[in-house]
Design a protein around this motif. Structure first.
Motif, PDB file in Angstrom:
ATOM      1  N   VAL A 261     -29.450 -11.559  -8.863  1.00 46.23           N
ATOM      2  CA  VAL A 261     -30.422 -12.188  -7.971  1.00 46.23           C
ATOM      3  C   VAL A 261     -29.991 -13.627  -7.724  1.00 46.23           C
ATOM      4  CG1 VAL A 261     -32.301 -10.703  -8.784  1.00 46.23           C
ATOM      5  CG2 VAL A 261     -31.989 -12.970  -9.799  1.00 46.23           C
ATOM      6  N   ARG A 262     -30.473 -14.187  -6.624  1.00 48.57           N
ATOM      7  CA  ARG A 262     -30.136 -15.563  -6.256  1.00 48.57           C
ATOM      8  C   ARG A 262     -31.410 -16.380  -6.062  1.00 48.57           C
ATOM      9  NH1 ARG A 262     -26.161 -18.617  -4.539  1.00 48.57           N
ATOM     10  NH2 ARG A 262     -26.566 -20.282  -3.064  1.00 48.57           N
ATOM     11  N   HIS A 263     -31.370 -17.607  -6.574  1.00 49.81           N
ATOM     12  CA  HIS A 263     -32.463 -18.561  -6.375  1.00 49.81           C
ATOM     13  C   HIS A 263     -31.830 -19.948  -6.374  1.00 49.81           C
ATOM     14  CE1 HIS A 263     -36.100 -20.906  -7.002  1.00 49.81           C
ATOM     15  NE2 HIS A 263     -36.802 -19.815  -6.701  1.00 49.81           N
ATOM     16  N   ASP A 264     -32.185 -20.767  -5.404  1.00 47.48           N
ATOM     17  CA  ASP A 264     -31.564 -22.085  -5.263  1.00 47.48           C
ATOM     18  C   ASP A 264     -31.781 -22.991  -6.465  1.00 47.48           C
ATOM     19  OD1 ASP A 264     -30.474 -21.473  -2.797  1.00 47.48           O
ATOM     20  OD2 ASP A 264     -32.127 -22.366  -1.662  1.00 47.48           O
ATOM     21  N   ASP A 265     -32.808 -22.746  -7.270  1.00 46.05           N
ATOM     22  CA  ASP A 265     -33.065 -23.594  -8.432  1.00 46.05           C
ATOM     23  C   ASP A 265     -32.302 -23.156  -9.684  1.00 46.05           C
ATOM     24  OD1 ASP A 265     -34.721 -25.183  -6.919  1.00 46.05           O
ATOM     25  OD2 ASP A 265     -36.564 -24.180  -7.560  1.00 46.05           O
ATOM     26  N   LEU A 266     -31.588 -22.035  -9.615  1.00 48.11           N
ATOM     27  CA  LEU A 266     -30.741 -21.641 -10.742  1.00 48.11           C
ATOM     28  C   LEU A 266     -29.535 -22.568 -10.813  1.00 48.11           C
ATOM     29  CD1 LEU A 266     -30.876 -17.765 -10.375  1.00 48.11           C
ATOM     30  CD2 LEU A 266     -31.632 -19.070 -12.370  1.00 48.11           C
ATOM     31  N   PRO A 267     -29.013 -22.823 -12.004  1.00 52.76           N
ATOM     32  CA  PRO A 267     -27.883 -23.745 -12.151  1.00 52.76           C
ATOM     33  C   PRO A 267     -26.608 -23.242 -11.467  1.00 52.76           C
ATOM     34  CG  PRO A 267     -28.907 -23.292 -14.281  1.00 52.76           C
ATOM     35  CD  PRO A 267     -29.519 -22.355 -13.299  1.00 52.76           C
ATOM     36  N   VAL A 268     -25.739 -24.202 -11.170  1.00 57.04           N
ATOM     37  CA  VAL A 268     -24.414 -23.888 -10.637  1.00 57.04           C
ATOM     38  C   VAL A 268     -23.456 -23.591 -11.791  1.00 57.04           C
ATOM     39  CG1 VAL A 268     -22.429 -24.853  -9.388  1.00 57.04           C
ATOM     40  CG2 VAL A 268     -24.752 -25.299  -8.580  1.00 57.04           C
ATOM     41  N   GLU A 269     -23.611 -24.324 -12.892  1.00 58.40           N
ATOM     42  CA  GLU A 269     -22.718 -24.193 -14.039  1.00 58.40           C
ATOM     43  C   GLU A 269     -22.893 -22.832 -14.711  1.00 58.40           C
ATOM     44  OE1 GLU A 269     -25.174 -26.655 -14.026  1.00 58.40           O
ATOM     45  OE2 GLU A 269     -23.908 -28.062 -12.951  1.00 58.40           O
ATOM     46  N   ARG A 270     -21.790 -22.255 -15.147  1.00 59.18           N
ATOM     47  CA  ARG A 270     -21.812 -20.945 -15.797  1.00 59.18           C
ATOM     48  C   ARG A 270     -22.450 -21.049 -17.183  1.00 59.18           C
ATOM     49  NH1 ARG A 270     -19.771 -15.897 -15.566  1.00 59.18           N
ATOM     50  NH2 ARG A 270     -19.047 -14.893 -17.464  1.00 59.18           N
ATOM     51  N   ALA A 271     -23.315 -20.089 -17.475  1.00 59.98           N
ATOM     52  CA  ALA A 271     -23.925 -19.964 -18.795  1.00 59.98           C
ATOM     53  C   ALA A 271     -24.086 -18.484 -19.096  1.00 59.98           C
ATOM     54  CB  ALA A 271     -25.278 -20.660 -18.835  1.00 59.98           C
ATOM     55  N   VAL A 272     -23.904 -18.129 -20.356  1.00 52.45           N
ATOM     56  CA  VAL A 272     -24.052 -16.746 -20.807  1.00 52.45           C
ATOM     57  C   VAL A 272     -25.115 -16.716 -21.885  1.00 52.45           C
ATOM     58  CG1 VAL A 272     -22.884 -14.766 -21.855  1.00 52.45           C
ATOM     59  CG2 VAL A 272     -21.618 -16.269 -20.294  1.00 52.45           C
ATOM     60  N   PHE A 273     -26.052 -15.773 -21.757  1.00 50.74           N
ATOM     61  CA  PHE A 273     -27.163 -15.662 -22.697  1.00 50.74           C
ATOM     62  C   PHE A 273     -27.152 -14.271 -23.331  1.00 50.74           C
ATOM     63  CE2 PHE A 273     -28.305 -18.512 -19.244  1.00 50.74           C
ATOM     64  CZ  PHE A 273     -28.652 -19.665 -19.935  1.00 50.74           C
ATOM     65  N   ASP A 274     -26.930 -14.231 -24.641  1.00 57.01           N
ATOM     66  CA  ASP A 274     -26.913 -12.946 -25.336  1.00 57.01           C
ATOM     67  C   ASP A 274     -27.677 -12.990 -26.661  1.00 57.01           C
ATOM     68  OD1 ASP A 274     -25.189 -14.512 -26.799  1.00 57.01           O
ATOM     69  OD2 ASP A 274     -23.503 -13.113 -26.696  1.00 57.01           O
TER      70      ASP A 274
ATOM     71  N   ASN B 209     -23.552 -20.415 -10.102  1.00 58.90           N
ATOM     72  CA  ASN B 209     -23.619 -20.570  -8.640  1.00 58.90           C
ATOM     73  C   ASN B 209     -24.950 -20.112  -8.057  1.00 58.90           C
ATOM     74  OD1 ASN B 209     -21.006 -21.645  -8.523  1.00 58.90           O
ATOM     75  ND2 ASN B 209     -20.117 -19.592  -8.477  1.00 58.90           N
ATOM     76  N   HIS B 210     -26.039 -20.525  -8.698  1.00 62.14           N
ATOM     77  CA  HIS B 210     -27.401 -20.204  -8.249  1.00 62.14           C
ATOM     78  C   HIS B 210     -27.714 -18.715  -8.332  1.00 62.14           C
ATOM     79  CE1 HIS B 210     -27.767 -24.325  -6.903  1.00 62.14           C
ATOM     80  NE2 HIS B 210     -26.712 -24.178  -6.146  1.00 62.14           N
ATOM     81  N   GLU B 211     -26.963 -17.963  -9.127  1.00 57.96           N
ATOM     82  CA  GLU B 211     -27.218 -16.531  -9.297  1.00 57.96           C
ATOM     83  C   GLU B 211     -27.412 -16.203 -10.768  1.00 57.96           C
ATOM     84  OE1 GLU B 211     -24.904 -14.719  -5.415  1.00 57.96           O
ATOM     85  OE2 GLU B 211     -24.034 -14.369  -7.390  1.00 57.96           O
ATOM     86  N   LEU B 212     -28.236 -15.199 -11.005  1.00 56.74           N
ATOM     87  CA  LEU B 212     -28.490 -14.688 -12.349  1.00 56.74           C
ATOM     88  C   LEU B 212     -28.180 -13.200 -12.329  1.00 56.74           C
ATOM     89  CD1 LEU B 212     -31.473 -15.373 -14.669  1.00 56.74           C
ATOM     90  CD2 LEU B 212     -30.911 -13.025 -14.084  1.00 56.74           C
ATOM     91  N   THR B 213     -27.350 -12.766 -13.273  1.00 54.40           N
ATOM     92  CA  THR B 213     -27.013 -11.348 -13.393  1.00 54.40           C
ATOM     93  C   THR B 213     -27.473 -10.836 -14.743  1.00 54.40           C
ATOM     94  OG1 THR B 213     -25.079 -11.570 -11.964  1.00 54.40           O
ATOM     95  CG2 THR B 213     -25.137  -9.647 -13.419  1.00 54.40           C
ATOM     96  N   ILE B 214     -28.245  -9.755 -14.716  1.00 59.87           N
ATOM     97  CA  ILE B 214     -28.610  -9.042 -15.936  1.00 59.87           C
ATOM     98  C   ILE B 214     -27.631  -7.888 -16.091  1.00 59.87           C
ATOM     99  CG2 ILE B 214     -30.332  -7.620 -17.113  1.00 59.87           C
ATOM    100  CD1 ILE B 214     -32.485  -9.030 -15.468  1.00 59.87           C
TER     101      ILE B 214
END
Length: 110
Positions: free
Chosen positions: A48-61, A82-87
């Motif tokens: 999903v994309r949202h303009d308020d998501l960070p540009v910098e890469r982060a991984v959450f596990d 890049n303003h995207e979140l992937t599950i």
């Protein structure tokens, strides 16, 4: 229109708590745009994309989350960039994740 299932909202909250604000996490479900849903057989990737998501890469596990529905066990990782979140939802065990897994009553435990 909601982009996440109920269990996916829970996964996003649990994995990104402390990194993404509560306000952003609550807005994602209603305001984000679905970019892609790829089903791999052993799981799926929902982006999903949202303009308020960070540009910098982060991984959450962490914390380690387990989803269970119809005796199918899954794990989860979230990628933000890049303003995207992937599950990423992936199989744990001998079963493939069926195409309709997102529609099941998946219970999340940590």
């Amino acid at each position: 229109m909601a982009v996440f299932s109920n269990f996916e909202k829970q996964v996003v909250d649990l994995l990104t708590e402390g990194s993404l604000s509560r306000g952003l996490r609550s807005r994602l479900n209603d305001e984000a745009t679905r970019v892609d849903l790829r089903v791999s057989g052993t799981g799926y990737f929902l982006t999903v994309r949202h303009d308020d998501l960070p540009v910098e890469r982060a991984v959450f596990d962490q914390p380690l989350l387990v989803g269970e529905a119809d005796e199918i066990l899954t794990g989860f990782i979230i990628f933000v960039e890049n303003h995207e979140l992937t599950i990423e939802c992936h199989s744990w065990g001998g079963c493939d994740v069926p195409k309709g897994y997102r529609d099941l009553d998946v219970q999340i435990t940590s």
